[in-house]
Design an enzyme around this catalytic site. Structure first.
Site, mmCIF file in Angstrom:
data_model
loop_
_atom_site.group_PDB
_atom_site.id
_atom_site.type_symbol
_atom_site.label_atom_id
_atom_site.label_comp_id
_atom_site.label_asym_id
_atom_site.label_seq_id
_atom_site.Cartn_x
_atom_site.Cartn_y
_atom_site.Cartn_z
ATOM 1 N N ASN A 277 0.828 -1.200 0.000
ATOM 2 C CA ASN A 277 0.000 0.000 0.000
ATOM 3 C C ASN A 277 0.872 1.263 0.000
ATOM 4 O O ASN A 277 2.050 1.215 -0.323
ATOM 5 C CB ASN A 277 -1.016 0.005 1.147
ATOM 6 C CG ASN A 277 -2.366 0.520 0.692
ATOM 7 O OD1 ASN A 277 -2.473 1.624 0.181
ATOM 8 N ND2 ASN A 277 -3.401 -0.274 0.876
ATOM 9 N N ARG A 278 0.282 2.402 0.368
ATOM 10 C CA ARG A 278 0.908 3.706 0.146
ATOM 11 C C ARG A 278 1.592 4.255 1.389
ATOM 12 O O ARG A 278 1.085 4.120 2.506
ATOM 13 C CB ARG A 278 -0.143 4.716 -0.345
ATOM 14 C CG ARG A 278 -0.701 4.366 -1.714
ATOM 15 C CD ARG A 278 -1.895 5.238 -2.097
ATOM 16 N NE ARG A 278 -2.305 4.933 -3.470
ATOM 17 C CZ ARG A 278 -3.181 3.980 -3.795
ATOM 18 N NH1 ARG A 278 -3.747 3.254 -2.854
ATOM 19 N NH2 ARG A 278 -3.488 3.756 -5.065
ATOM 20 N N HIS B 87 3.440 0.074 -2.668
ATOM 21 C CA HIS B 87 3.830 -1.338 -2.699
ATOM 22 C C HIS B 87 5.350 -1.534 -2.739
ATOM 23 O O HIS B 87 5.867 -2.396 -3.452
ATOM 24 C CB HIS B 87 3.185 -2.044 -3.890
ATOM 25 C CG HIS B 87 1.691 -2.130 -3.808
ATOM 26 N ND1 HIS B 87 1.014 -2.232 -2.613
ATOM 27 C CD2 HIS B 87 0.734 -2.124 -4.781
ATOM 28 C CE1 HIS B 87 -0.284 -2.298 -2.839
ATOM 29 N NE2 HIS B 87 -0.490 -2.228 -4.139
ATOM 30 N N GLU C 58 -6.678 -7.556 0.076
ATOM 31 C CA GLU C 58 -5.285 -7.603 0.514
ATOM 32 C C GLU C 58 -5.215 -7.466 2.030
ATOM 33 O O GLU C 58 -5.462 -6.395 2.578
ATOM 34 C CB GLU C 58 -4.495 -6.483 -0.149
ATOM 35 C CG GLU C 58 -4.560 -6.472 -1.670
ATOM 36 C CD GLU C 58 -4.266 -5.093 -2.236
ATOM 37 O OE1 GLU C 58 -3.144 -4.594 -2.035
ATOM 38 O OE2 GLU C 58 -5.172 -4.505 -2.851
ATOM 39 N N GLN D 58 -7.355 -4.357 2.565
ATOM 40 C CA GLN D 58 -7.544 -3.403 1.475
ATOM 41 C C GLN D 58 -8.488 -4.005 0.449
ATOM 42 O O GLN D 58 -8.200 -5.032 -0.164
ATOM 43 C CB GLN D 58 -6.202 -3.057 0.808
ATOM 44 C CG GLN D 58 -6.290 -1.978 -0.251
ATOM 45 C CD GLN D 58 -6.400 -0.570 0.318
ATOM 46 O OE1 GLN D 58 -6.233 -0.375 1.526
ATOM 47 N NE2 GLN D 58 -6.661 0.406 -0.530
ATOM 48 N N HIS E 63 -1.280 -9.788 -3.792
ATOM 49 C CA HIS E 63 -2.161 -8.907 -4.570
ATOM 50 C C HIS E 63 -2.929 -9.679 -5.647
ATOM 51 O O HIS E 63 -3.000 -9.243 -6.803
ATOM 52 C CB HIS E 63 -1.333 -7.792 -5.206
ATOM 53 C CG HIS E 63 -2.067 -6.506 -5.407
ATOM 54 N ND1 HIS E 63 -3.245 -6.421 -6.099
ATOM 55 C CD2 HIS E 63 -1.777 -5.243 -4.996
ATOM 56 C CE1 HIS E 63 -3.645 -5.163 -6.128
ATOM 57 N NE2 HIS E 63 -2.781 -4.421 -5.454
ATOM 58 N N ASP F 199 -11.210 1.542 -3.111
ATOM 59 C CA ASP F 199 -9.785 1.240 -2.976
ATOM 60 C C ASP F 199 -9.385 1.704 -1.584
ATOM 61 O O ASP F 199 -8.623 2.652 -1.413
ATOM 62 C CB ASP F 199 -8.964 1.936 -4.054
ATOM 63 C CG ASP F 199 -7.516 1.453 -4.098
ATOM 64 O OD1 ASP F 199 -7.182 0.511 -3.351
ATOM 65 O OD2 ASP F 199 -6.720 2.028 -4.860
ATOM 66 N N TYR G 292 -5.899 -10.640 -7.875
ATOM 67 C CA TYR G 292 -7.117 -10.022 -8.386
ATOM 68 C C TYR G 292 -8.129 -11.146 -8.611
ATOM 69 O O TYR G 292 -7.995 -11.930 -9.540
ATOM 70 C CB TYR G 292 -6.852 -9.329 -9.718
ATOM 71 C CG TYR G 292 -6.154 -7.996 -9.671
ATOM 72 C CD1 TYR G 292 -6.791 -6.853 -10.141
ATOM 73 C CD2 TYR G 292 -4.848 -7.868 -9.205
ATOM 74 C CE1 TYR G 292 -6.161 -5.612 -10.147
ATOM 75 C CE2 TYR G 292 -4.205 -6.640 -9.201
ATOM 76 C CZ TYR G 292 -4.874 -5.518 -9.678
ATOM 77 O OH TYR G 292 -4.227 -4.291 -9.678
#
Length: 364
Positions: A92-93, A118, A330, A302, A192, A264, A194
């Site tokens: 993440n950020r 990430h 996540e 997440q 991660h 998100d 999807y």
């Protein structure tokens, strides 16, 4: 809904199969391991620890790959939005690509506007991992190892990381993370994948039914960085405490949805940080009957509704991926925790061991 009843997998079927998947642009070979147990089939790359495919049967026994990805190394190297990747050092950020730890400022390369995302542009998802196969009386799996040198992507400390992917006799996919450091650092590892339980390239996931055991979430600013608030989900698109479709409330006139072009956001799990994995989320696709249950030790999840897929990426089945064609769940600590002392800490010190476990269970 009932659990899958699969016949025991034979020892021959359990043995992982290794093959050459391709080469990176610098000539480095990338291998793929194929594993099967309890009715679940898993394919993993040495590049990025990537889950290249995860195949499940539907209620009629027909298999489909339910994880978005690519059919070539080149696509993963040049185009991937972290499809199936093992993410680190920090999932993440981190705002502005910087944080202060024990009075020392650290600057990280930015790769998401002004943010470090990430782990940076050359994070764990873009590294070759050492892979060791294992089998036991009931399980089959892989141990992935990598040592990240001090200062890599701006992060302090030499981080020694071990991640274990296990397919159990029940067909569960278990992920165990461990890490140690020789210098105080921050760590937040995740995977991660999807998900599209109709099959990759099978269209929108907005009709999937989702439950998340989270009464709060972390609102974000326009850069998708948490503001620090822990907000009540009541009356918002982020309230999945009772099952509802992913797309049920995505058209609400909520600035949070506009910032992210959908969901998100980090969900603050009601259970908090736990020593043992606890069930936190369920995703179900009604047509196939496939169901994913997520249990984790982590305090956050997440939830990302595939908002930035734009039709330019093509999966291994030859179908394009468009906005809303996948959902990521996540398991993690919260985004930007190094700059938010009020969030659960992500600090790892010498002598300590980072540990995290997430279990993905698949039912019909």
């Amino acid at each position: 809904m009932c659990a899958r009843q699969e016949p025991p997998t034979s020892r021959e079927e359990q043995e992982p199969v290794k093959e050459l998947f391709g080469e990176l642009s610098d000539g480095t070979k990338v291998h793929r391991w194929s594993l099967e147990n309890g009715g679940t089939r898993l394919k993993v790359l040495s590049y990025g620890g990537i889950v290249q495919a995860l195949e499940l049967p539907d209620r009629r026994g027909r298999y489909a790959n339910v994880s978005l990805g690519f059919g070539t190394v080149e696509a993963y190297e040049t185009s991937s939005p972290y499809f199936g990747a093992l993410v680190g050092r920090y999932g993440n950020r981190i705002a502005k690509g910087r944080f202060t730890l024990d009075g020392e400022d650290h600057r990280l390369p930015v790769n998401d506007g002004d943010n470090n995302l990430h782990g940076g542009p050359e994070g764990f998802d873009r590294r070759i991992w050492e892979v060791e196969e294992f089998t036991s009386a009931s399980d089959v799996g892989l141990v992935l190892r990598r040592t990240s040198p001090d200062g890599e992507m701006g992060y302090p400390g030499t981080l020694t990381t071990k991640v274990t992917y296990t397919l159990t006799a029940n067909g569960d996919w278990r992920v165990d993370y461990e890490a140690t450091t020789d210098r105080t650092t921050v760590v937040n590892l995740t995977n991660h994948v999807y998900w599209n339980l109709a099959g990759e390239g099978g269209g929108s996931v907005h009709d999937h039914e989702l439950m998340i055991a989270a009464s709060r979430y972390t609102p974000v600013d326009a850069a998708l960085v948490p503001t620090g608030e822990l907000a009540d989900v009541t009356g918002t698109a982020f309230d999945f405490r009772r099952p509802k479709t992913v797309g049920a409330d995505l058209r609400q006139a909520d600035p949070q949805l506009l910032y992210a072009k959908g969901i998100d956001h980090n969900m603050v799990l009601d259970k908090g940080l736990t020593q043992l994995p606890e069930h936190v989320a369920t995703l179900r696709e009604p047509v196939s009957g496939r169901t994913l249950k997520v249990a984790t030790t982590e305090p956050g999840l997440q939830c990302y509704s595939g908002n930035f897929l734009d039709g330019t990426l093509v999966g291994p089945g030859g179908r394009t991926y468009r906005q809303g064609d996948a959902l990521c769940l996540e398991t993690q600590h919260f985004p930007d925790s190094p700059n938010r002392p009020e969030f659960p800490t992500t600090v790892l010190r010498p002598g300590g061991t980072y540990r995290s476990t997430t279990i993905h269970s698949f039912n019909l």
